[in-house]
Design a protein around this motif. Structure first.
Motif, PDB file in Angstrom:
ATOM      1  N   MET A   1       0.646  -1.195   0.088  1.00 19.85           N
ATOM      2  CA  MET A   1       0.050  -0.054   0.200  1.00 19.85           C
ATOM      3  C   MET A   1       0.954   1.278  -0.016  1.00 19.85           C
ATOM      4  O   MET A   1       1.920   1.235   0.721  1.00 19.85           O
ATOM      5  N   ASN A   2       0.532   2.146  -0.725  1.00 21.94           N
ATOM      6  CA  ASN A   2       1.299   3.448  -0.823  1.00 21.94           C
ATOM      7  C   ASN A   2       1.109   4.235   0.585  1.00 21.94           C
ATOM      8  O   ASN A   2       0.020   4.153   1.021  1.00 21.94           O
ATOM      9  N   ARG A   3       2.273   5.026   0.860  1.00 21.02           N
ATOM     10  CA  ARG A   3       2.000   5.848   2.178  1.00 21.02           C
ATOM     11  C   ARG A   3       1.247   7.129   1.775  1.00 21.02           C
ATOM     12  O   ARG A   3       0.821   7.731   2.817  1.00 21.02           O
ATOM     13  N   HIS A   4       1.159   7.598   0.550  1.00 20.53           N
ATOM     14  CA  HIS A   4       0.657   8.771   0.175  1.00 20.53           C
ATOM     15  C   HIS A   4      -0.299   8.553  -0.611  1.00 20.53           C
ATOM     16  O   HIS A   4      -0.028   7.693  -1.792  1.00 20.53           O
ATOM     17  N   LYS A   5      -1.459   9.359  -0.657  1.00 16.88           N
ATOM     18  CA  LYS A   5      -2.412   9.211  -1.826  1.00 16.88           C
ATOM     19  C   LYS A   5      -1.973  10.140  -2.894  1.00 16.88           C
ATOM     20  O   LYS A   5      -1.919  11.605  -2.607  1.00 16.88           O
ATOM     21  N   LEU A   6      -1.736   9.678  -3.938  1.00 14.95           N
ATOM     22  CA  LEU A   6      -1.146  10.558  -4.978  1.00 14.95           C
ATOM     23  C   LEU A   6      -2.306  11.020  -5.965  1.00 14.95           C
ATOM     24  O   LEU A   6      -3.126  10.015  -6.360  1.00 14.95           O
ATOM     25  N   THR A   7      -2.241  12.025  -6.141  1.00 15.16           N
ATOM     26  CA  THR A   7      -3.521  12.899  -7.045  1.00 15.16           C
ATOM     27  C   THR A   7      -2.810  13.794  -7.934  1.00 15.16           C
ATOM     28  O   THR A   7      -1.545  14.159  -7.643  1.00 15.16           O
ATOM     29  N   ARG A   8      -3.419  14.342  -8.934  1.00 17.93           N
ATOM     30  CA  ARG A   8      -2.790  15.396  -9.742  1.00 17.93           C
ATOM     31  C   ARG A   8      -2.409  16.879  -9.049  1.00 17.93           C
ATOM     32  O   ARG A   8      -1.542  17.296  -9.337  1.00 17.93           O
ATOM     33  N   SER A   9      -3.222  16.848  -8.094  1.00 15.12           N
ATOM     34  CA  SER A   9      -3.048  18.237  -7.282  1.00 15.12           C
ATOM     35  C   SER A   9      -1.584  18.069  -6.318  1.00 15.12           C
ATOM     36  O   SER A   9      -1.132  19.186  -6.424  1.00 15.12           O
ATOM     37  N   VAL A  10      -1.180  16.954  -6.047  1.00 17.70           N
ATOM     38  CA  VAL A  10       0.181  16.699  -5.573  1.00 17.70           C
ATOM     39  C   VAL A  10       1.338  16.281  -6.078  1.00 17.70           C
ATOM     40  O   VAL A  10       2.316  15.878  -5.934  1.00 17.70           O
ATOM     41  N   GLN A  11       0.904  16.079  -7.427  1.00 13.33           N
ATOM     42  CA  GLN A  11       1.825  15.577  -8.591  1.00 13.33           C
ATOM     43  C   GLN A  11       3.182  16.209  -8.546  1.00 13.33           C
ATOM     44  O   GLN A  11       4.238  15.541  -8.520  1.00 13.33           O
ATOM     45  N   PRO A  12       3.081  17.636  -8.587  1.00  9.80           N
ATOM     46  CA  PRO A  12       4.497  18.334  -8.460  1.00  9.80           C
ATOM     47  C   PRO A  12       5.377  17.929  -7.177  1.00  9.80           C
ATOM     48  O   PRO A  12       6.666  18.084  -7.537  1.00  9.80           O
ATOM     49  N   GLU A  13       4.822  17.550  -6.180  1.00 11.76           N
ATOM     50  CA  GLU A  13       5.499  17.283  -4.919  1.00 11.76           C
ATOM     51  C   GLU A  13       6.319  15.906  -5.111  1.00 11.76           C
ATOM     52  O   GLU A  13       7.257  15.738  -4.774  1.00 11.76           O
ATOM     53  N   PHE A  14       5.625  14.866  -5.806  1.00  5.42           N
ATOM     54  CA  PHE A  14       6.267  13.684  -5.885  1.00  5.42           C
ATOM     55  C   PHE A  14       6.748  13.295  -7.307  1.00  5.42           C
ATOM     56  O   PHE A  14       7.058  12.228  -7.483  1.00  5.42           O
ATOM     57  N   GLU A  15       6.858  14.258  -8.454  1.00 13.75           N
ATOM     58  CA  GLU A  15       7.315  13.903  -9.464  1.00 13.75           C
ATOM     59  C   GLU A  15       8.745  13.601  -9.385  1.00 13.75           C
ATOM     60  O   GLU A  15       9.645  14.318  -8.670  1.00 13.75           O
ATOM     61  N   GLN A  16       9.289  12.606 -10.223  1.00 15.73           N
ATOM     62  CA  GLN A  16      10.594  12.034 -10.326  1.00 15.73           C
ATOM     63  C   GLN A  16      10.996  12.781 -11.836  1.00 15.73           C
ATOM     64  O   GLN A  16      10.591  12.179 -12.657  1.00 15.73           O
ATOM     65  N   PRO A  17      12.177  13.349 -11.634  1.00 15.78           N
ATOM     66  CA  PRO A  17      12.444  13.923 -13.022  1.00 15.78           C
ATOM     67  C   PRO A  17      12.911  13.005 -14.036  1.00 15.78           C
ATOM     68  O   PRO A  17      13.218  13.108 -15.149  1.00 15.78           O
ATOM     69  N   ALA A  18      13.362  11.481 -13.510  1.00 16.77           N
ATOM     70  CA  ALA A  18      14.121  10.510 -14.449  1.00 16.77           C
ATOM     71  C   ALA A  18      12.750   9.690 -15.024  1.00 16.77           C
ATOM     72  O   ALA A  18      12.961   8.801 -15.838  1.00 16.77           O
ATOM     73  N   CYS A  19      11.618  10.189 -14.772  1.00 17.36           N
ATOM     74  CA  CYS A  19      10.472   9.141 -14.910  1.00 17.36           C
ATOM     75  C   CYS A  19      10.103   9.520 -16.424  1.00 17.36           C
ATOM     76  O   CYS A  19       9.919  10.568 -16.601  1.00 17.36           O
ATOM     77  N   LEU A  20      10.040   8.637 -17.052  1.00 15.13           N
ATOM     78  CA  LEU A  20       9.784   8.464 -18.454  1.00 15.13           C
ATOM     79  C   LEU A  20       8.537   9.323 -18.894  1.00 15.13           C
ATOM     80  O   LEU A  20       8.541  10.394 -19.720  1.00 15.13           O
ATOM     81  N   HIS A  21       7.504   9.205 -18.141  1.00  9.44           N
ATOM     82  CA  HIS A  21       6.027   9.894 -18.058  1.00  9.44           C
ATOM     83  C   HIS A  21       6.286  11.415 -17.998  1.00  9.44           C
ATOM     84  O   HIS A  21       5.824  12.143 -18.521  1.00  9.44           O
ATOM     85  N   ALA A  22       7.050  11.608 -16.880  1.00  7.97           N
ATOM     86  CA  ALA A  22       7.344  13.039 -16.479  1.00  7.97           C
ATOM     87  C   ALA A  22       8.196  13.495 -17.506  1.00  7.97           C
ATOM     88  O   ALA A  22       7.562  14.790 -17.969  1.00  7.97           O
ATOM     89  N   ASN A  23       8.911  13.050 -18.302  1.00  5.70           N
ATOM     90  CA  ASN A  23       9.714  13.888 -19.309  1.00  5.70           C
ATOM     91  C   ASN A  23       8.865  13.758 -20.590  1.00  5.70           C
ATOM     92  O   ASN A  23       8.973  14.693 -21.276  1.00  5.70           O
ATOM     93  N   MET A  24       7.981  12.582 -20.841  1.00  2.00           N
ATOM     94  CA  MET A  24       7.142  12.725 -22.003  1.00  2.00           C
ATOM     95  C   MET A  24       6.040  14.162 -21.806  1.00  2.00           C
ATOM     96  O   MET A  24       5.792  14.667 -22.838  1.00  2.00           O
TER      97      MET A  24
END
Length: 124
Positions: A1-24
């Motif tokens: 289970m994830n420790r954090h509830k990930l939503t679009r509103s908190v996406q900038p806080e958890f974004e990983q710059p090496a993530c392919l989807h973030a780079n797309m």
């Protein structure tokens, strides 16, 4: 289970710059302000997004090579050989290629942020 509830509103806080989807997503953001930024940035974002998507496809559980084998597919110049991420060697190959894409994305992300800043500072 994830420790954090990930939503679009908190996406900038958890974004990983090496993530392919973030780079797309850099292409998405470039297109949002395209008339006001250099087309060179948009083209660079498009090229990066394509490279990221190809790696994403190669690491997927699907046989993408069958698409390349058709004469008129237009995909013949892409390396769609699978990366077996279920093996140690495959994970290393994926991480290595992801790292290369991250290195390409970092200066592009900075250029895009600078472009956004310039657009937002323009007088209305």
């Amino acid at each position: 289970m994830n420790r954090h509830k990930l939503t679009r509103s908190v996406q900038p806080e958890f974004e990983q710059p090496a993530c392919l989807h973030a780079n797309m997503d850099l292409l998405k953001w470039a297109m949002k302000i395209f008339p006001f930024i250099s087309s060179d940035i948009v083209l660079d974002c498009l090229r990066l997004a394509i490279e990221c998507r190809v790696l994403d496809i190669r690491a997927s559980p699907y046989d993408a090579l069958s698409f390349v084998q058709t004469e008129d597919s237009g995909l013949r110049h892409f390396n769609l050989a699978p990366i077996r991420v279920d093996t140690e060697q495959g994970r290393q190959e994926y991480q290595q290629q992801q790292y290369v894409l991250w290195l390409q994305a970092a200066p592009l992300r900075s250029r895009l942020i600078d472009s956004f800043d310039r657009v937002l500072q323009c007088p209305q």
